[in-house]
Design a protein around this motif. Structure first.
Motif, PDB file in Angstrom:
ATOM      1  N   THR A   1       0.809  -1.218   0.000  1.00 28.68           N
ATOM      2  CA  THR A   1       0.000   0.000   0.000  1.00 28.68           C
ATOM      3  C   THR A   1       0.846   1.273   0.000  1.00 28.68           C
ATOM      4  O   THR A   1       1.893   1.330   0.645  1.00 28.68           O
ATOM      5  N   VAL A   2       0.360   2.249  -0.752  1.00 29.34           N
ATOM      6  CA  VAL A   2       0.909   3.605  -0.658  1.00 29.34           C
ATOM      7  C   VAL A   2      -0.168   4.454  -0.003  1.00 29.34           C
ATOM      8  O   VAL A   2      -1.161   4.823  -0.633  1.00 29.34           O
ATOM      9  N   MET A   3       0.028   4.718   1.282  1.00 32.16           N
ATOM     10  CA  MET A   3      -0.902   5.590   1.994  1.00 32.16           C
ATOM     11  C   MET A   3      -0.338   7.009   1.943  1.00 32.16           C
ATOM     12  O   MET A   3       0.861   7.203   2.170  1.00 32.16           O
ATOM     13  N   LEU A   4      -1.197   7.952   1.639  1.00 31.02           N
ATOM     14  CA  LEU A   4      -0.767   9.351   1.630  1.00 31.02           C
ATOM     15  C   LEU A   4      -1.224   9.989   2.944  1.00 31.02           C
ATOM     16  O   LEU A   4      -2.429  10.082   3.215  1.00 31.02           O
ATOM     17  N   ALA A   5      -0.254  10.383   3.772  1.00 32.75           N
ATOM     18  CA  ALA A   5      -0.577  10.945   5.090  1.00 32.75           C
ATOM     19  C   ALA A   5      -0.631  12.469   5.010  1.00 32.75           C
ATOM     20  O   ALA A   5       0.351  13.114   4.634  1.00 32.75           O
ATOM     21  N   VAL A   6      -1.799  13.020   5.336  1.00 33.42           N
ATOM     22  CA  VAL A   6      -1.941  14.484   5.371  1.00 33.42           C
ATOM     23  C   VAL A   6      -2.655  14.914   6.667  1.00 33.42           C
ATOM     24  O   VAL A   6      -3.403  15.880   6.680  1.00 33.42           O
ATOM     25  N   ASP A   7      -2.393  14.173   7.735  1.00 33.19           N
ATOM     26  CA  ASP A   7      -3.077  14.433   9.013  1.00 33.19           C
ATOM     27  C   ASP A   7      -2.286  15.339   9.940  1.00 33.19           C
ATOM     28  O   ASP A   7      -2.698  15.596  11.066  1.00 33.19           O
TER      29      ASP A   7
ATOM     30  N   VAL B   1       4.879  -3.559   4.408  1.00 34.05           N
ATOM     31  CA  VAL B   1       3.896  -3.745   3.322  1.00 34.05           C
ATOM     32  C   VAL B   1       3.646  -2.436   2.591  1.00 34.05           C
ATOM     33  O   VAL B   1       2.853  -2.397   1.648  1.00 34.05           O
ATOM     34  N   GLY B   2       4.293  -1.385   3.026  1.00 33.37           N
ATOM     35  CA  GLY B   2       4.098  -0.128   2.315  1.00 33.37           C
ATOM     36  C   GLY B   2       4.545   1.064   3.122  1.00 33.37           C
ATOM     37  O   GLY B   2       5.262   0.930   4.121  1.00 33.37           O
ATOM     38  N   VAL B   3       4.115   2.218   2.638  1.00 37.05           N
ATOM     39  CA  VAL B   3       4.461   3.470   3.301  1.00 37.05           C
ATOM     40  C   VAL B   3       3.180   4.212   3.662  1.00 37.05           C
ATOM     41  O   VAL B   3       2.154   4.051   3.003  1.00 37.05           O
ATOM     42  N   ASP B   4       3.272   4.995   4.713  1.00 37.10           N
ATOM     43  CA  ASP B   4       2.223   5.973   5.015  1.00 37.10           C
ATOM     44  C   ASP B   4       2.996   7.283   5.031  1.00 37.10           C
ATOM     45  O   ASP B   4       3.472   7.734   6.065  1.00 37.10           O
ATOM     46  N   MET B   5       3.188   7.857   3.850  1.00 31.74           N
ATOM     47  CA  MET B   5       4.162   8.933   3.674  1.00 31.74           C
ATOM     48  C   MET B   5       3.464  10.259   3.441  1.00 31.74           C
ATOM     49  O   MET B   5       2.480  10.330   2.715  1.00 31.74           O
ATOM     50  N   GLY B   6       3.979  11.283   4.096  1.00 30.37           N
ATOM     51  CA  GLY B   6       3.390  12.605   3.958  1.00 30.37           C
ATOM     52  C   GLY B   6       4.371  13.610   3.404  1.00 30.37           C
ATOM     53  O   GLY B   6       4.432  13.866   2.201  1.00 30.37           O
ATOM     54  N   ARG B   7       5.206  14.190   4.311  1.00 26.50           N
ATOM     55  CA  ARG B   7       6.034  15.338   3.941  1.00 26.50           C
ATOM     56  C   ARG B   7       6.972  15.058   2.776  1.00 26.50           C
ATOM     57  O   ARG B   7       7.249  15.946   1.972  1.00 26.50           O
ATOM     58  N   ASN B   8       7.474  13.829   2.686  1.00 30.67           N
ATOM     59  CA  ASN B   8       8.391  13.536   1.568  1.00 30.67           C
ATOM     60  C   ASN B   8       7.672  13.448   0.225  1.00 30.67           C
ATOM     61  O   ASN B   8       8.320  13.354  -0.811  1.00 30.67           O
TER      62      ASN B   8
ATOM     63  N   ALA C   1       6.871   7.704  -8.279  1.00 28.94           N
ATOM     64  CA  ALA C   1       8.105   6.926  -8.053  1.00 28.94           C
ATOM     65  C   ALA C   1       7.955   6.035  -6.815  1.00 28.94           C
ATOM     66  O   ALA C   1       8.364   4.860  -6.813  1.00 28.94           O
ATOM     67  N   VAL C   2       7.341   6.569  -5.769  1.00 25.23           N
ATOM     68  CA  VAL C   2       7.121   5.779  -4.547  1.00 25.23           C
ATOM     69  C   VAL C   2       6.248   4.567  -4.875  1.00 25.23           C
ATOM     70  O   VAL C   2       6.500   3.450  -4.412  1.00 25.23           O
ATOM     71  N   ARG C   3       5.238   4.771  -5.695  1.00 24.01           N
ATOM     72  CA  ARG C   3       4.348   3.653  -6.084  1.00 24.01           C
ATOM     73  C   ARG C   3       5.134   2.521  -6.744  1.00 24.01           C
ATOM     74  O   ARG C   3       4.877   1.346  -6.512  1.00 24.01           O
ATOM     75  N   GLU C   4       6.072   2.899  -7.615  1.00 24.20           N
ATOM     76  CA  GLU C   4       6.862   1.867  -8.306  1.00 24.20           C
ATOM     77  C   GLU C   4       7.687   1.065  -7.295  1.00 24.20           C
ATOM     78  O   GLU C   4       7.797  -0.153  -7.397  1.00 24.20           O
TER      79      GLU C   4
END
Ligand code: R5P
Length: 267
Positions: A20-26, A217-224, A237-240
């Motif tokens: 999973t690619v989680m996009l963190a904006v919290d 299993v993935g990232v929960d990435m925000g600021r980067n 790129a992160v998805r790949e």
């Protein structure tokens, strides 16, 4: 595990790749208008189609995200602190399970602060949340927050992740560290990593690739992602890296190519 729980988890972690690619904006829940998230709706809109899951608060969800979106939501349900106070660990639950259900989210997230003054309070909050969540088939994502005085090593993060899983969290979010594979091995539920403070894109892609290689299993990435000068090329790129095991160097080449194309198109 009941059908609803399984279904929601499969909306967070893609069944075809197991990633999973989680996009963190919290971040605003204690930081206020974080750099890059001054107008969250504008930041999120172009990234949504590349995110497997969006992690945010109910206020931003209701005010800034189109209710017609198909992106599964992981809702932050803990808070009660601000960056103005020293002790960020003094969190409680901020959203009822009813409201989470009304918002049709795929998961709920809260921070736990192992080793902090409020360790017990945050762990018991998590156990209560898991009890309520179990009733309605709602996965709980435990975020292993790290106080300033804690060392982000495999011993500490391994402890925090394992405790989260033992108390019933369905997914754990933590930080990448040396010996990360040990943290993964000792945690019986899936782990995603936070990106942390903004670092150069090449390093952020290396971080993601290393975490995936060692069992995340993935990232929960925000600021980067959202603080990059080129957020869409970065999330692509992160998805790949996450879904196709692309190595970090190739992903960085892809990022620079896409970023250059964006610059040319805008010129
Ligand atoms: C903390 O503010 C939140 O839980 C963030 O979602 C988390 O830290 C991930 O975001 P970042 O990749 O910016 O660290």
């Amino acid at each position: 595990m009941d059908w609803g729980m399984k279904n929601r988890i499969s909306r967070i972690i893609r069944p075809d790749t197991g990633r999973t690619v989680m996009l963190a904006v919290d971040h605003g829940y204690f930081l206020g208008p974080t750099s890059g998230l001054e107008e969250p709706g504008k930041t999120v809109a172009p990234l949504l189609e590349y995110a497997d899951t969006l992690m945010l608060t109910r206020g931003v969800l209701r005010a800034c995200v189109d209710a017609g979106t198909n992106v599964p939501i992981v809702l932050r349900v803990s808070g009660g602190t601000s960056v103005l106070k020293d002790d960020l660990s003094n969190e409680g639950l901020t959203v009822s399970m009813n409201d989470a259900l009304r918002l049709n989210v795929s998961g709920v997230a809260l921070s736990i602060f192992v080793g902090s003054e409020n360790e017990r309070q945050t762990l018991l909050s998590m156990a209560d949340l898991v009890d309520e969540a179990q009733e309605c088939g709602m996965p709980v994502l435990a975020v292993t927050a790290v106080g300033k005085e804690m060392v982000r090593d495999s011993r500490y993060l391994g402890l925090a992740c394992r405790i989260s899983a033992e108390l019933g969290a369905h997914i754990v979010k933590t930080y990448y560290c040396d010996d990360f594979e040990k943290v993964v091995r000792n945690c019986p539920v899936p782990i995603v990593i936070a990106g942390g403070k903004k670092i150069p894109e090449k390093e952020a892609l290396e971080l993601a690739a290393n975490a995936i290689k060692r069992g995340a299993v993935g990232v929960d990435m925000g600021r980067n992602i959202f603080q990059s000068d080129h957020p869409v090329p970065m999330i692509k790129a992160v998805r790949e890296v996450v879904h196709n095991d692309m190595d970090a160097a190739t992903a960085y080449d892809m990022f620079t190519t896409l970023a250059n194309e964006t610059v040319k198109a805008g010129a």
